[in-house]
Design a protein around this motif. Structure first.
Motif, PDB file in Angstrom:
ATOM      1  N   ALA A  67      42.589  37.439  41.537  1.00 10.84           N
ATOM      2  CA  ALA A  67      42.648  36.236  40.705  1.00 10.84           C
ATOM      3  C   ALA A  67      44.069  35.976  40.213  1.00 10.84           C
ATOM      4  O   ALA A  67      44.524  34.828  40.177  1.00 10.84           O
ATOM      5  CB  ALA A  67      41.688  36.372  39.526  1.00 10.84           C
ATOM      6  N   GLY A  72      43.150  32.486  40.414  1.00 10.74           N
ATOM      7  CA  GLY A  72      41.716  32.475  40.173  1.00 10.74           C
ATOM      8  C   GLY A  72      41.377  32.561  38.697  1.00 10.74           C
ATOM      9  O   GLY A  72      42.247  32.571  37.821  1.00 10.74           O
ATOM     10  N   ASP A  73      40.081  32.624  38.436  1.00 11.07           N
ATOM     11  CA  ASP A  73      39.573  32.593  37.070  1.00 11.07           C
ATOM     12  C   ASP A  73      39.413  34.012  36.536  1.00 11.07           C
ATOM     13  O   ASP A  73      38.423  34.699  36.809  1.00 11.07           O
ATOM     14  CB  ASP A  73      38.219  31.874  37.065  1.00 11.07           C
ATOM     15  N   ASP A  75      38.868  34.824  33.483  1.00  8.34           N
ATOM     16  CA  ASP A  75      37.756  34.866  32.541  1.00  8.34           C
ATOM     17  C   ASP A  75      36.452  35.180  33.261  1.00  8.34           C
ATOM     18  O   ASP A  75      35.583  35.887  32.726  1.00  8.34           O
ATOM     19  CB  ASP A  75      37.630  33.536  31.800  1.00  8.34           C
ATOM     20  N   ALA A  76      36.297  34.665  34.485  1.00  6.03           N
ATOM     21  CA  ALA A  76      35.094  34.950  35.272  1.00  6.03           C
ATOM     22  C   ALA A  76      35.045  36.417  35.662  1.00  6.03           C
ATOM     23  O   ALA A  76      33.964  37.027  35.702  1.00  6.03           O
ATOM     24  CB  ALA A  76      35.058  34.065  36.517  1.00  6.03           C
ATOM     25  N   ASP A 195      35.814  37.767  45.057  1.00  4.10           N
ATOM     26  CA  ASP A 195      34.957  36.986  44.159  1.00  4.10           C
ATOM     27  C   ASP A 195      34.366  37.929  43.113  1.00  4.10           C
ATOM     28  O   ASP A 195      33.856  38.996  43.462  1.00  4.10           O
ATOM     29  CB  ASP A 195      33.837  36.341  44.977  1.00  4.10           C
TER      30      ASP A 195
END
Length: 224
Positions: A67, A72-73, A75-76, A195
């Motif tokens: 990320a 990328g995110d 926080d995710a 992911d």
């Protein structure tokens, strides 16, 4: 860009003498012993940890690295880690350890915007997220990052054992080497994670229960 070679960066982050506060963490050893687990069961405890909690941490670190590099995110990634870490005591411990790594990251990567922003947060992200961002800044490959997380976790446990149930340090060296070798077969897949949903989600409910009891104890050497 950091002047450190990736291999040097990995050795620095894995060094138990790194003044990041890792000495306050027993990797679950003290909670288990205080809850009545026999010292002879320590190898089984750490083998189980290396196949559960440690793989969650390694996967989170690799996802955070990706990320950070790919925009990328993060926080995710943090949310995925929290969902896989049901024990509040373990989540609190991971954030406490992160403070030390954020200080290290600030020294090694003084221009890193993510680390600078995280250092201003009232509640820091967990340790594996911070390690992932540091690894991105130091150009540490994902497989080496995953190995680093496993090794650092098992070394924290070994260091705690010497304080809690003293024994021949060479026995612990052999144990850590053997457990790292066993875990390595899982790390190829871990290193491919991009992911947050791909972070493994094995559980260790007994260790989580021990951690919750330990967090309320007033007679302990380690935070977790």
């Amino acid at each position: 860009m950091s002047p450190l070679a990736p291999s040097t960066a990995a050795m620095l982050l894995a060094d138990a003498r790194l003044p990041s506060g890792g000495h306050a963490h027993s990797a679950g050893v003290e909670p288990a012993l205080l809850s009545g687990m026999a010292p002879a069961e320590l190898p089984a405890l750490l083998r189980a940890r290396a196949a559960t909690t440690t793989l969650v941490e390694a996967g989170t670190a690799v996802a955070a690295r990706h990320a950070a590099l790919d925009g990328g995110d993060l926080d995710a990634v943090e949310a995925a880690w929290a969902a896989r870490t049901p024990s509040r005591a373990l989540r609190d411990a991971a954030r406490l350890l992160a403070r030390g790594y954020l200080r290290v990251g600030g020294e090694l990567l003084p221009g890193d915007a993510i680390i600078a922003a995280w250092r201003e947060r009232p509640t820091p992200p967990p340790r594996p997220c911070v390690l992932g961002v540091i690894a991105a800044g130091l150009e540490l490959p994902p497989l080496e990052l995953a190995r680093l997380v496993v090794y650092e976790d098992l070394q924290a446990a070994a260091a705690a054992v010497l304080k809690l149930e003293p024994r021949d340090p060479l026995d612990l060296v052999s144990m850590v080497a053997g457990l790292c070798a066993e875990a390595d077969e899982h790390l190829i897949a871990i290193a491919r994670i991009t992911d947050p949903a791909e972070i493994p989600a094995p559980s260790a409910p007994q260790s989580e229960a021990w951690a919750e009891v330990h967090a309320r104890s007033t007679r302990r050497l380690f935070r977790a």
